[in-house]
Design an enzyme around this catalytic site. Structure first.
Site, short mmCIF file in Angstrom:
data_model
loop_
_atom_site.label_atom_id
_atom_site.label_comp_id
_atom_site.label_asym_id
_atom_site.label_seq_id
_atom_site.Cartn_x
_atom_site.Cartn_y
_atom_site.Cartn_z
N ASN A 7 0.85 -1.18 0.00
CA ASN A 7 0.00 0.00 0.00
C ASN A 7 0.90 1.25 0.00
O ASN A 7 1.74 1.41 0.89
CB ASN A 7 -0.88 -0.05 1.26
N HIS A 10 0.89 5.99 2.05
CA HIS A 10 1.71 6.81 2.95
C HIS A 10 2.71 7.68 2.19
O HIS A 10 3.13 8.72 2.67
CB HIS A 10 2.47 5.92 3.93
N HIS A 43 -5.83 3.63 -1.58
CA HIS A 43 -7.16 3.96 -1.09
C HIS A 43 -7.50 5.37 -1.58
O HIS A 43 -6.89 6.34 -1.15
CB HIS A 43 -7.16 3.91 0.44
N ARG A 45 -9.68 8.05 -1.10
CA ARG A 45 -10.68 8.45 -0.10
C ARG A 45 -11.56 9.55 -0.64
O ARG A 45 -11.15 10.33 -1.50
CB ARG A 45 -9.97 8.93 1.18
N ARG A 49 -7.46 12.82 0.81
CA ARG A 49 -6.40 13.32 1.70
C ARG A 49 -5.00 12.84 1.32
O ARG A 49 -4.02 13.46 1.67
CB ARG A 49 -6.69 12.98 3.15
N GLU A 70 -8.82 0.48 -2.95
CA GLU A 70 -9.72 0.50 -1.79
C GLU A 70 -10.60 1.74 -1.92
O GLU A 70 -10.12 2.82 -2.29
CB GLU A 70 -8.91 0.65 -0.49
N THR A 101 -8.18 3.54 8.21
CA THR A 101 -9.41 2.76 8.24
C THR A 101 -9.57 2.10 9.61
O THR A 101 -8.65 1.44 10.10
CB THR A 101 -9.34 1.66 7.16
N GLU A 151 -11.05 -9.47 2.88
CA GLU A 151 -9.78 -9.10 3.53
C GLU A 151 -10.09 -9.01 5.02
O GLU A 151 -10.92 -8.21 5.45
CB GLU A 151 -9.25 -7.77 3.00
N HIS A 191 -3.75 -4.69 7.74
CA HIS A 191 -3.85 -3.60 8.71
C HIS A 191 -2.95 -3.87 9.91
O HIS A 191 -3.12 -4.85 10.61
CB HIS A 191 -5.28 -3.35 9.20
N1 PXP Z 1 -5.86 -3.09 4.23
C1 PXP Z 1 -6.80 -2.10 4.32
C2 PXP Z 1 -8.20 -2.41 3.91
C3 PXP Z 1 -6.44 -0.80 4.73
O1 PXP Z 1 -7.38 0.16 4.79
C4 PXP Z 1 -5.10 -0.54 5.07
C5 PXP Z 1 -4.69 0.85 5.48
O2 PXP Z 1 -4.80 1.72 4.43
C6 PXP Z 1 -4.17 -1.59 4.96
C7 PXP Z 1 -4.58 -2.86 4.56
C8 PXP Z 1 -2.71 -1.38 5.29
O3 PXP Z 1 -2.59 -1.10 6.64
P1 PXP Z 1 -1.17 -0.66 7.23
O4 PXP Z 1 -0.84 0.66 6.61
O5 PXP Z 1 -1.42 -0.58 8.70
O6 PXP Z 1 -0.20 -1.73 6.85
#
Ligand code: PXP
Length: 237
Positions: A7, A10, A43, A45, A49, A70, A101, A151, A191
């Site tokens: 992901n 960030h 994601h 949003r 953001r 996402e 999330t 998921e 997550h």
């Molecule tokens: N899966 C989903 C559905 C998420 O919303 C997120 C956070 O954006 C992640 C995985 C990844 O989470 P993390 O950044 O804590 O690894």
């Protein structure tokens, strides 16, 4: 071997902090793929953001693995997804005041809404994943509304404050992962996963994919994305 979805939200968060164009999550995605990522997760949003529509469209053109978008289950997002055609849409809950999330979607409480949006996305041949808490009832509901994949939310496991609650959360994840597999649903987790806690999940061979953002990007700041992705991949069996 299980797959790793990286992901890159960030990276976009850092870019948005100065309102400029660096660092670019699209470049990060290309580097993550070179480092061994099996997929890229973003994601989009509603408040935009971090990830922007520009990122989504460029990533769709550039990602060589799989693009997992996402999004909240809204008409606006469904239209964008059908236009861009990611490889997978993951429906997540969204609240403007949250930092990230929080919690899975309530499939039981909004069965008709999920059924409708999944049908719409399937009409455009987009497979759909539902991000759910490790609850057997939510999992069964996800199956009923025709989700392709679930998921399982690993946040409560990752944030557990005692070995006992960690065990409880791990058991709940294991039960869901195994039932999802029996129901022929695709199953991924995500997550709060990092280089340490992931080793407590990898014996669950039914897990097809790990979606990880924060810990990989945090390590990448110090050691580079190539190494950060490669070190996470090495932990997957
Ligand atoms: N899966 C989903 C559905 C998420 O919303 C997120 C956070 O954006 C992640 C995985 C990844 O989470 P993390 O950044 O804590 O690894």
């Amino acid at each position: 071997m299980a797959k790793l979805g990286v992901n890159v939200d960030h990276v976009a968060t850092l870019r948005q902090a100065r309102g400029g164009d660096e660092p670019d999550p699209v470049t990060a995605a290309a580097l993550a793929e070179l480092g061994g990522a099996d997929g890229i997760v973003i994601h989009l949003r509603e408040d935009r953001r971090h990830i922007q529509e520009r990122d989504l469209r460029l990533l769709k053109a550039m990602v060589k693995t799989r693009l997992n978008m996402e999004m909240a289950a809204t008409d606006e997002m469904a239209h964008i997804a059908m236009d861009v055609q990611p490889n997978l849409v993951t429906l997540v809950p969204e609240r403007r005041e949250e930092l990230t999330t929080e919690g899975g979607v309530d499939v039981i409480g909004r069965k008709d809404d999920f059924k409708k949006i999944i049908k719409t996305l399937h009409g455009s041949e987009i497979p759909v994943s539902l991000f759910i808490d490790p609850s057997i009832d939510q999992l069964k509901a996800a199956h009923k509304v025709d989700a392709d994949t679930v998921e399982i939310h690993t946040g409560p496991f990752a944030n557990a404050q005692s070995p006992e609650s960690e065990r409880t959360e791990l058991d709940a994840i294991s039960d869901c992962v195994r039932l999802a597999y029996k129901l022929h649903l695709g199953v991924s987790v995500g997550h709060g996963l990092d280089y340490h806690n992931i080793t407590m999940l990898t014996h669950l061979t039914e897990i097809e994919e790990y979606n990880i953002g924060h810990s990989i990007i945090a390590r990448a700041v110090l050691v580079g994305l190539d190494r950060a992705v490669g070190e996470m991949k090495a932990l997957l069996v």
